[in-house]
Design a protein around this motif. Structure first.
Motif, PDB file in Angstrom:
ATOM      1  N   ILE A 134       0.808  -1.209   0.000  1.00 23.73           N
ATOM      2  CA  ILE A 134       0.000   0.000   0.000  1.00 23.73           C
ATOM      3  C   ILE A 134       0.847   1.267   0.000  1.00 23.73           C
ATOM      4  O   ILE A 134       1.989   1.279   0.481  1.00 23.73           O
ATOM      5  CB  ILE A 134      -0.935  -0.020   1.228  1.00 23.73           C
ATOM      6  CG1 ILE A 134      -2.134   0.896   1.032  1.00 23.73           C
ATOM      7  CG2 ILE A 134      -0.165   0.311   2.502  1.00 23.73           C
ATOM      8  CD1 ILE A 134      -3.233   0.665   2.055  1.00 23.73           C
ATOM      9  N   THR A 135       0.287   2.347  -0.554  1.00 22.47           N
ATOM     10  CA  THR A 135       0.929   3.663  -0.523  1.00 22.47           C
ATOM     11  C   THR A 135       0.550   4.374   0.778  1.00 22.47           C
ATOM     12  O   THR A 135      -0.289   3.898   1.541  1.00 22.47           O
ATOM     13  CB  THR A 135       0.488   4.512  -1.723  1.00 22.47           C
ATOM     14  OG1 THR A 135      -0.952   4.641  -1.711  1.00 22.47           O
ATOM     15  CG2 THR A 135       0.914   3.861  -3.028  1.00 22.47           C
ATOM     16  N   ASP A 136       1.162   5.532   0.991  1.00 25.55           N
ATOM     17  CA  ASP A 136       0.922   6.258   2.239  1.00 25.55           C
ATOM     18  C   ASP A 136      -0.386   7.041   2.234  1.00 25.55           C
ATOM     19  O   ASP A 136      -0.833   7.492   3.291  1.00 25.55           O
ATOM     20  CB  ASP A 136       2.082   7.220   2.526  1.00 25.55           C
ATOM     21  CG  ASP A 136       3.319   6.486   3.026  1.00 25.55           C
ATOM     22  OD1 ASP A 136       3.215   5.275   3.296  1.00 25.55           O
ATOM     23  OD2 ASP A 136       4.391   7.111   3.130  1.00 25.55           O
ATOM     24  N   SER A 137      -0.983   7.244   1.074  1.00 23.74           N
ATOM     25  CA  SER A 137      -2.251   7.971   1.019  1.00 23.74           C
ATOM     26  C   SER A 137      -2.956   7.663  -0.293  1.00 23.74           C
ATOM     27  O   SER A 137      -2.374   7.074  -1.212  1.00 23.74           O
ATOM     28  CB  SER A 137      -2.027   9.490   1.147  1.00 23.74           C
ATOM     29  OG  SER A 137      -1.456  10.007  -0.041  1.00 23.74           O
ATOM     30  N   ILE A 138      -4.203   8.094  -0.395  1.00 20.56           N
ATOM     31  CA  ILE A 138      -4.995   7.852  -1.589  1.00 20.56           C
ATOM     32  C   ILE A 138      -4.479   8.665  -2.776  1.00 20.56           C
ATOM     33  O   ILE A 138      -4.757   8.339  -3.931  1.00 20.56           O
ATOM     34  CB  ILE A 138      -6.487   8.186  -1.314  1.00 20.56           C
ATOM     35  CG1 ILE A 138      -7.388   7.585  -2.415  1.00 20.56           C
ATOM     36  CG2 ILE A 138      -6.693   9.686  -1.182  1.00 20.56           C
ATOM     37  CD1 ILE A 138      -8.860   7.731  -2.123  1.00 20.56           C
ATOM     38  N   TYR A 150      -7.760   2.117  -0.301  1.00 19.92           N
ATOM     39  CA  TYR A 150      -8.426   3.362   0.071  1.00 19.92           C
ATOM     40  C   TYR A 150      -9.697   3.568  -0.747  1.00 19.92           C
ATOM     41  O   TYR A 150     -10.689   4.110  -0.246  1.00 19.92           O
ATOM     42  CB  TYR A 150      -7.477   4.548  -0.116  1.00 19.92           C
ATOM     43  CG  TYR A 150      -6.176   4.418   0.649  1.00 19.92           C
ATOM     44  CD1 TYR A 150      -6.164   3.999   1.972  1.00 19.92           C
ATOM     45  CD2 TYR A 150      -4.952   4.698   0.050  1.00 19.92           C
ATOM     46  CE1 TYR A 150      -4.980   3.870   2.676  1.00 19.92           C
ATOM     47  CE2 TYR A 150      -3.754   4.577   0.745  1.00 19.92           C
ATOM     48  CZ  TYR A 150      -3.778   4.161   2.059  1.00 19.92           C
ATOM     49  OH  TYR A 150      -2.605   4.027   2.761  1.00 19.92           O
ATOM     50  N   SER A 153      -5.133   5.552   6.780  1.00 20.62           N
ATOM     51  CA  SER A 153      -4.049   5.230   5.853  1.00 20.62           C
ATOM     52  C   SER A 153      -2.880   4.610   6.621  1.00 20.62           C
ATOM     53  O   SER A 153      -2.759   4.785   7.838  1.00 20.62           O
ATOM     54  CB  SER A 153      -3.573   6.489   5.113  1.00 20.62           C
ATOM     55  OG  SER A 153      -2.808   7.305   5.971  1.00 20.62           O
ATOM     56  N   GLU A 193      -1.371   8.950  -3.639  1.00 20.17           N
ATOM     57  CA  GLU A 193      -0.255   8.243  -4.268  1.00 20.17           C
ATOM     58  C   GLU A 193      -0.785   6.933  -4.849  1.00 20.17           C
ATOM     59  O   GLU A 193      -0.960   5.952  -4.132  1.00 20.17           O
ATOM     60  CB  GLU A 193       0.834   7.953  -3.234  1.00 20.17           C
ATOM     61  CG  GLU A 193       1.365   9.185  -2.521  1.00 20.17           C
ATOM     62  CD  GLU A 193       2.317   8.822  -1.406  1.00 20.17           C
ATOM     63  OE1 GLU A 193       3.016   7.785  -1.525  1.00 20.17           O
ATOM     64  OE2 GLU A 193       2.358   9.547  -0.396  1.00 20.17           O
ATOM     65  N   THR A 194      -1.059   6.939  -6.140  1.00 18.09           N
ATOM     66  CA  THR A 194      -1.708   5.773  -6.743  1.00 18.09           C
ATOM     67  C   THR A 194      -0.769   4.573  -6.819  1.00 18.09           C
ATOM     68  O   THR A 194      -1.123   3.464  -6.431  1.00 18.09           O
ATOM     69  CB  THR A 194      -2.216   6.110  -8.153  1.00 18.09           C
ATOM     70  OG1 THR A 194      -1.119   6.607  -8.944  1.00 18.09           O
ATOM     71  CG2 THR A 194      -3.310   7.160  -8.086  1.00 18.09           C
ATOM     72  N   ARG A 219      -1.803   0.144  -5.872  1.00 19.05           N
ATOM     73  CA  ARG A 219      -1.260   0.127  -4.510  1.00 19.05           C
ATOM     74  C   ARG A 219      -2.121   0.948  -3.559  1.00 19.05           C
ATOM     75  O   ARG A 219      -2.152   0.685  -2.361  1.00 19.05           O
ATOM     76  CB  ARG A 219       0.175   0.660  -4.515  1.00 19.05           C
ATOM     77  CG  ARG A 219       1.171  -0.264  -5.224  1.00 19.05           C
ATOM     78  CD  ARG A 219       2.579   0.316  -5.154  1.00 19.05           C
ATOM     79  NE  ARG A 219       3.010   0.465  -3.768  1.00 19.05           N
ATOM     80  CZ  ARG A 219       3.990   1.278  -3.380  1.00 19.05           C
ATOM     81  NH1 ARG A 219       4.633   2.025  -4.280  1.00 19.05           N
ATOM     82  NH2 ARG A 219       4.331   1.349  -2.103  1.00 19.05           N
ATOM     83  N   SER A 220      -2.866   1.911  -4.094  1.00 18.41           N
ATOM     84  CA  SER A 220      -3.784   2.704  -3.265  1.00 18.41           C
ATOM     85  C   SER A 220      -5.205   2.155  -3.314  1.00 18.41           C
ATOM     86  O   SER A 220      -6.144   2.806  -2.845  1.00 18.41           O
ATOM     87  CB  SER A 220      -3.796   4.164  -3.750  1.00 18.41           C
ATOM     88  OG  SER A 220      -4.235   4.229  -5.105  1.00 18.41           O
TER      89      SER A 220
END
Length: 669
Positions: free
Chosen positions: A191-195, A496, A578, A197-198, A492-493
């Protein structure tokens, strides 16, 4: 308001010309002849057991395993159970009965049912289809995750039992969190750190999503004829697994503590409006109201099926399943929490002698069990000592709170893929129990997916003959399209976006759909007339209490739930959890502006068919007005010497009277 006929029986479909009828009228009644056409015959259940398994399988889903236990624990335990039962009786069962009866009477999917009851509200059925489509997109992603974990379970030791090492060093992110948390966020999702960051696509997620849609397609290939056969396994197997887990869980140390925490009543929670909103929402989604799937399944029933009994039976089984799942979850989580609390005690007991030896704390404060084996120290004894003397150690020691451990990661996917997997890894023979658990999740998800897909396909094939003739192609095409669009969730996002769809794409639209359903039946069609139709169908009349429940109690409760949901959205900006890689922990973030726009578009797009259908019908009615005026122009008043009222007589009729009879035409007074 136009007068509606009673709900159709199998014998009067000719007059109604409804889709799915065996014959349709094509000539006026006065001609004495009726041309018939034979559209494909409507499917039916092979047995009551198949229908029952399908309804139970659809209503009992993943939410029973991970959402209901969380809500019950967070909202007063036993007090929440009582509130849930109350709302089930006054809100859930009456609305569930309404949908069952409407589908069984009219023998159509959601579009056909609401179009027949009120043409102006035909958009309700289309909104149900749109919401079902949204749910199917992200729900199958969760099934894909279950497939991934199921495949990973055939390893010993399980890949999430220990942190991986690079060289001789443990991965920092895993060491700072836990092996199960690391495996979920870094291995399964990456996963990424937030929505915002796709990231690139996750190959494992794509393959598992393809497998999930393939299974759904094969299960729905021939409609209910194939899905009903699959239901025999997918609906029954989860109960076998839950019972096995319950027996095993009750034998674990800490299981009874977990169940005690679970059911300890906190009646003061009833004063919180949010608890009522969450309980009502859970009732709403537990029974699958508004999806159209309940209507679609009941439409395949014979006319004399006792849908009233079905409403109570399915609701009761759904509730018992939720309670059973809650017992299993908190028995296992109690075992996990007890282990973590005892690890905490062992760690503190190893630190305590050093603190006492350096003279910073009076030795008189030492506990009586200081010389004992740390693992043999009772958790209650340690906590009692800590509450009395722990503050004197300047934060060097910690309180080992079992309930605090139970509250960590027990909501949604965190419960299934983090907390429960961690507990399973502590069991002897953990790969076996892991495979059983995720096979259970797979079957729970599939049975719900079959119902969701039926809520999409049945209304479309009932109302569009070209789709009815190509139902297999439609099923395959729908699954392919669902997979292609679902690739959005394999980024990866993607997790979310799953959260966004789960929280917002269905909640408000479904509440509005059920409000319109209840209003159209109880007020536009008429609750008394609807009960008359049910009496004809069942051979006995349901209690008059349903009339007042539908017209007032349920309708007002749904409007209150809708208002509470809207107010909450406007007061508190939507947020999501997240995963922060650097901190190795979850953080709460607000949705960015573009995500809020997407969220709003999802809700608007889901509800758009309702006003569009209303406007479309209104415009069509007005466009028919000129032709009606032209027909009126063909009538003329016949002058007479009498002072009687003269009817409007068609000119064609006057001609027939003047030339087809001996003597002039005379007016009828």
């Amino acid at each position: 308001m136009e007068e509606k006929q009673p709900l159709p029986s199998d014998d009067d479909r000719i007059a109604n010309g409804m889709p799915g009828s065996e014959v349709t009228a094509s000539l006026p009644e006065c001609s004495g002849q009726v041309e018939t056409s034979e559209p494909p015959a409507r499917d039916g259940w092979n047995s009551k057991i198949e229908y029952f398994l399908a309804q139970v399988g659809f209503s009992v889903g993943l939410g029973n395993v991970w959402r209901f236990p969380y809500l019950c624990h967070q909202n007063g335990g036993g007090a929440f159970l009582l509130l849930y039962v109350l709302l089930m009786l006054i809100l859930g069962i009456p609305l569930f009965f309404l949908e069952l009866a409407a589908g069984q009477s009219i023998r159509q999917g959601s579009i056909g049912v609401w179009k027949y009851i009120s043409p102006r509200l035909a958009g309700i059925g289309y909104s149900s289809c749109v919401v079902c489509s949204f749910v199917a997109l992200y729900y199958n992603v969760i099934i894909g995750w279950s497939i991934f974990y199921l495949g990973s379970s055939f390893q010993y030791p399980l890949p999430w039992e220990k942190c991986p090492e690079h060289g001789n060093l443990t991965v920092k992110e895993c060491e700072a969190s836990s092996p199960t948390t690391y495996f979920w966020y870094r291995k399964a999702l990456d996963i990424t750190d937030s929505i915002e960051e796709t990231g690139q696509f996750n190959v494992y997620s794509i393959c598992c999503l393809l497998a999930a849609w393939t299974i759904v397609c094969l299960g729905m290939f021939k409609g209910i004829k194939t899905s009903a056969k699959v239901m025999y396994f997918s609906s029954i197997f989860p109960y076998v697994v839950l019972l096995c887990f319950l027996v095993r869980g009750l034998l674990l140390d800490g299981a009874l503590d977990g169940i005690t925490y679970m059911f300890y009543p906190k009646l003061e929670i009833w004063a919180d409006v949010q608890v009522w909103r969450q309980a009502a929402t859970q009732v709403f989604f537990a029974l699958g109201l508004g999806f159209g799937s309940v209507i679609a399944y009941s439409s395949y029933n014979p006319k004399n099926n006792n849908c009233h009994r079905d409403a109570y039976t399915v609701s009761f089984i759904n509730f018992l399943t939720s309670v059973l799942a809650t017992l299993v979850v908190f028995a296992v989580l109690g075992f996990r929490a007890k282990n973590k609390a005892m690890d905490c005690v062992v760690s503190n007991m190893k630190t305590l002698p050093e603190l006492l030896s350096n003279g910073s704390v009076d030795y008189a404060m030492a506990p009586a069990f200081i010389q004992a084996d740390p693992r043999s120290v009772a958790l209650e004894d340690y906590r009692s000592w800590f509450k009395e003397y722990g503050m004197n150690f300047n934060g060097s020691l910690t309180d080992c709170d079992m309930e605090a451990e139970m509250q960590k990661g027990v909501e949604g996917t965190g419960l299934a893929f983090i907390a429960f997997t961690e507990a399973i890894s502590l069991l002897p023979g953990s790969p076996f129990w892991s495979a059983m658990f995720f096979l259970m999740l797979l079957n729970l998800g599939l049975s719900t997916m079959f119902g969701t897909m039926e809520g999409i396909l049945a209304p479309l094939t009932d109302n569009f003959k070209v789709l009815a003739r190509n139902k297999t192609k439609l099923t395959v095409f729908s699954c392919i399209l669902g997979f292609v669009i679902g690739l959005v969730f394999t980024q990866r996002s993607g997790n979310y976006f799953v959260t966004m769809f789960d929280d917002y794409s269905a909640t408000l639209p479904l509440i509005i759909v059920v409000v319109f359903e209840t209003f159209s039946v109880s007020w536009m069609y008429g609750a008394d007339r609807f009960l008359d139709d049910i009496e004809v169908m069942l051979g006995w009349r349901p209690s008059v209490i349903y009339k007042y429940m539908w017209k007032y109690v349920c309708l007002l409760a749904m409007l209150g739930l809708l208002a509470a949901s809207l107010i909450r959205m406007f007061i508190k900006r939507p947020t999501y959890m997240s995963w922060n890689e650097e901190q190795a922990s979850e953080v709460t973030l607000e949705y960015p502006a573009w995500a809020l726009a997407v969220l709003a578009l999802l809700i608007i797009f889901a509800m758009m068919p309702v006003p569009v259908g209303f406007i479309h019908h209104t415009l069509r009615s007005r466009l028919k007005q000129p032709s009606t005026d032209m027909e009126i122009g063909q009538y003329s008043l016949v002058s007479t010497d009498d002072k009687c009222e003269t009817p409007m007589t068609p000119l064609t009729t006057m001609t027939e009277v003047g030339h087809g009879h001996n003597g002039p035409s005379t007016p009828l007074c």
